[in-house]
Design an enzyme around this catalytic site. Structure first.
Site, mmCIF file in Angstrom:
data_model
loop_
_atom_site.group_PDB
_atom_site.id
_atom_site.type_symbol
_atom_site.label_atom_id
_atom_site.label_comp_id
_atom_site.label_asym_id
_atom_site.label_seq_id
_atom_site.Cartn_x
_atom_site.Cartn_y
_atom_site.Cartn_z
ATOM 1 N N LYS A 31 0.809 -1.212 0.000
ATOM 2 C CA LYS A 31 0.000 0.000 0.000
ATOM 3 C C LYS A 31 0.849 1.271 0.000
ATOM 4 O O LYS A 31 0.403 2.315 -0.432
ATOM 5 C CB LYS A 31 -0.907 0.016 1.232
ATOM 6 N N ARG A 32 2.052 1.135 0.470
ATOM 7 C CA ARG A 32 2.919 2.316 0.520
ATOM 8 C C ARG A 32 3.246 2.839 -0.875
ATOM 9 O O ARG A 32 3.660 3.953 -1.042
ATOM 10 C CB ARG A 32 4.233 1.981 1.239
#
Length: 436
Positions: free
Chosen positions: A211-212
């Site tokens: 998700k980063r």
RNA sequence: GGUCCCAUCGUCUAGUGGCCUAGGACACAGCCCUUUCAAGGCUGCGGCACGGGUUCGAAUCCCGUUGGGACCGCCA
């Protein structure tokens, strides 16, 4: 020959992410290639994190990608139910069986598989070849958790067997789980399915996609303006090649060519630049009517109401883009001036054209508006002649026109743009900037 | 640390012992086209991680080294 049955078994603890979509895609491809069945099973035994809303978005995400399934929680099938939370009795029953055979033991409320010693587990992976592991390196594995729900490794075996899954296709991160699962198949006296592990997809930093790194769910890509055909094609290229240097294909071509044995072992980096290219290729091939429908929400997102404009006019507007734009979002942005003069006025104030130049250009623009037949060739010819007569270059006329009509220094052929906007609109825009 | 997996241009890949002076695609650079930007066409840049074997011959087979990664949860 046995009928192929594969499954995609997401856990509803988040949206459908790229890695999951990749796995689902390869399962789908194999099922469709072999004329088999594609089963969708929801692995919702993690009661804390699983939600119905996530299940819905996962199904919707798959539909968006065009990965239809033959059996699943929404449509049923002969091997249901298709949610693990509804199959608890089954896991319990087989756990009891292992207990009776003394192949498992209790620890509090949990039941635990006793891993046999001195066994060498060998299996043939369709992608990775033969893999061998000694049983003493495996710890006893929990089958049923203290809360009564099964662990992943147990549930997956029971489900795959009872759902008659004969090809288990999943991410490479599961290779290490496979021996544990094989031991469970053995303990229960069940026949093994074929195993095929898929290379993982990495982010541009070569780390596991997370998700980063921004966009990670398929919906993120949809909202960025990528179309299902593009994502489908691009994902299929990660770990597989159709051969014959063919890289752009639709789902039917991919299905006809797909072969599990041709899947690569090496991890693949998700390259956005290539995604852009592949998406653009599919954008170029899109049916005009569908393209228009797909672009509408992106116009809306930048404050343009396409419902106020004639469909035929809109269709031609997109046509004039001729391959410009790699996403629907870009196509909407590049064509905004066709829908309204407002964005043009907002980004261009005309102050870079001096009064002297305006005075010199006015006669040309007047002549342009007075042109007999309002078409590209007539305009281009007029401009060419005018430029020669005044000792100017064609672009000395074309660029100011481009600025006034589009507010940008780049656009489709400016005479085509003028033809499409129509004489009244062209007059209005030129007048606004004092060019007539 | 232990177990397992992987290793061809920056990236995705073709390649399964001779067809490889390693092919294609994206990206990048240049040229052509041209009213701009795209699109299209052409050209270029750039790779078999390293070291040993096996073989008449190795990117392809074997061993080792190095480098990556996955897993080691009563998450999936």
């Amino acid at each position: 020959m046995e009928t192929v049955r594969v499954r995609f078994a997401p856990s509803p603890t988040g949206a459908l992410h790229i890695g999951g979509a990749h796995t689902a895609l390869f399962n789908w491809l194999w099922a469709r290639r072999m004329g088999g069945s594609f089963v969708l099973r929801i692995e919702d035994t993690d009661r804390q994190r699983s939600t119905e809303a996530f299940e819905k978005t996962i199904l919707a995400g798959m539909r968006w990608l065009g990965l239809d399934w033959d059996e699943g929680p929404d449509c049923g099938g002969g091997f249901g139910p298709y949610r693990q939370s509804e199959r608890l009795d089954l896991y319990r029953r087989y756990a009891e069986e292992l207990l009776e055979k003394d192949l498992a033991y209790r620890d509090g409320a949990a039941i635990i598989h006793r891993i046999p010693q001195d066994r060498t587990i060998l299996f043939e992976d369709i992608v990775y070849g033969s893999i061998e592991i000694k049983s003493e390196t495996i710890k006893d594995t929990v089958l049923i958790k203290s809360d009564g729900t099964p662990t992943y490794n147990f549930a997956v075996v029971v489900d795959d067997h009872t759902m008659a899954i004969n090809y288990v296709i999943r991410g490479e991160d599961h290779i290490i789980n496979t021996p544990k699962q094989i031991l469970i198949y053995d303990a229960l006296g069940w026949e093994l399915p074929h195993f095929a592990h898929l290379p993982m997809i990495l982010g541009e930093d070569k780390k596991k996609l997370s998700k980063r790194q921004g966009a990670t769910s398929v919906y993120d890509y949809r909202d960025l303006g990528y179309i299902p055909e593009g994502i489908f094609n691009f994902l299929a290229l990660l770990g597989w090649s159709a051969g014959d240097d063919k890289e752009i294909f639709d789902r039917h071509e991919a299905t006809a060519l797909f072969d599990l044995a041709k899947v690569a072992k090496r991890k693949a980096v998700f390259d956005m630049k290539k995604l852009d290219f592949v998406n653009q290729e599919h954008l170029k091939r899109l049916d005009p009517i569908r393209k228009l429908d797909l672009v509408r929400p992106f116009w809306e997102a930048i404050g343009l109401d396409s419902r106020l404009v004639d469909d035929g006019y809109l269709l031609r507007s997109l046509d004039l883009l001729e391959g410009r734009g790699q996403t629907l979002k870009e196509m909407a942005a590049y064509s905004d001036f066709f829908l309204s003069f407002d964005p043009v006025k907002e980004r261009y104030d005309g102050s870079d054209i001096s009064e002297a130049i305006k005075a010199r250009l006015r006669p040309f623009f007047e002549a342009l508006l007075a042109i007999g037949n309002w078409d590209h060739d007539a305009m281009a010819e007029l401009a060419r002649q005018w430029a020669i007569d005044k000792g100017l270059k064609l672009k000395d006329l074309a660029m100011p026109l481009r600025w006034a009509l589009t507010g940008r220094k780049v656009s489709p052929g400016i005479f085509e743009v003028a033809v499409h906007l129509g004489p009244e609109e062209v007059r209005r825009r030129l007048a606004h900037y004092g060019l007539i």
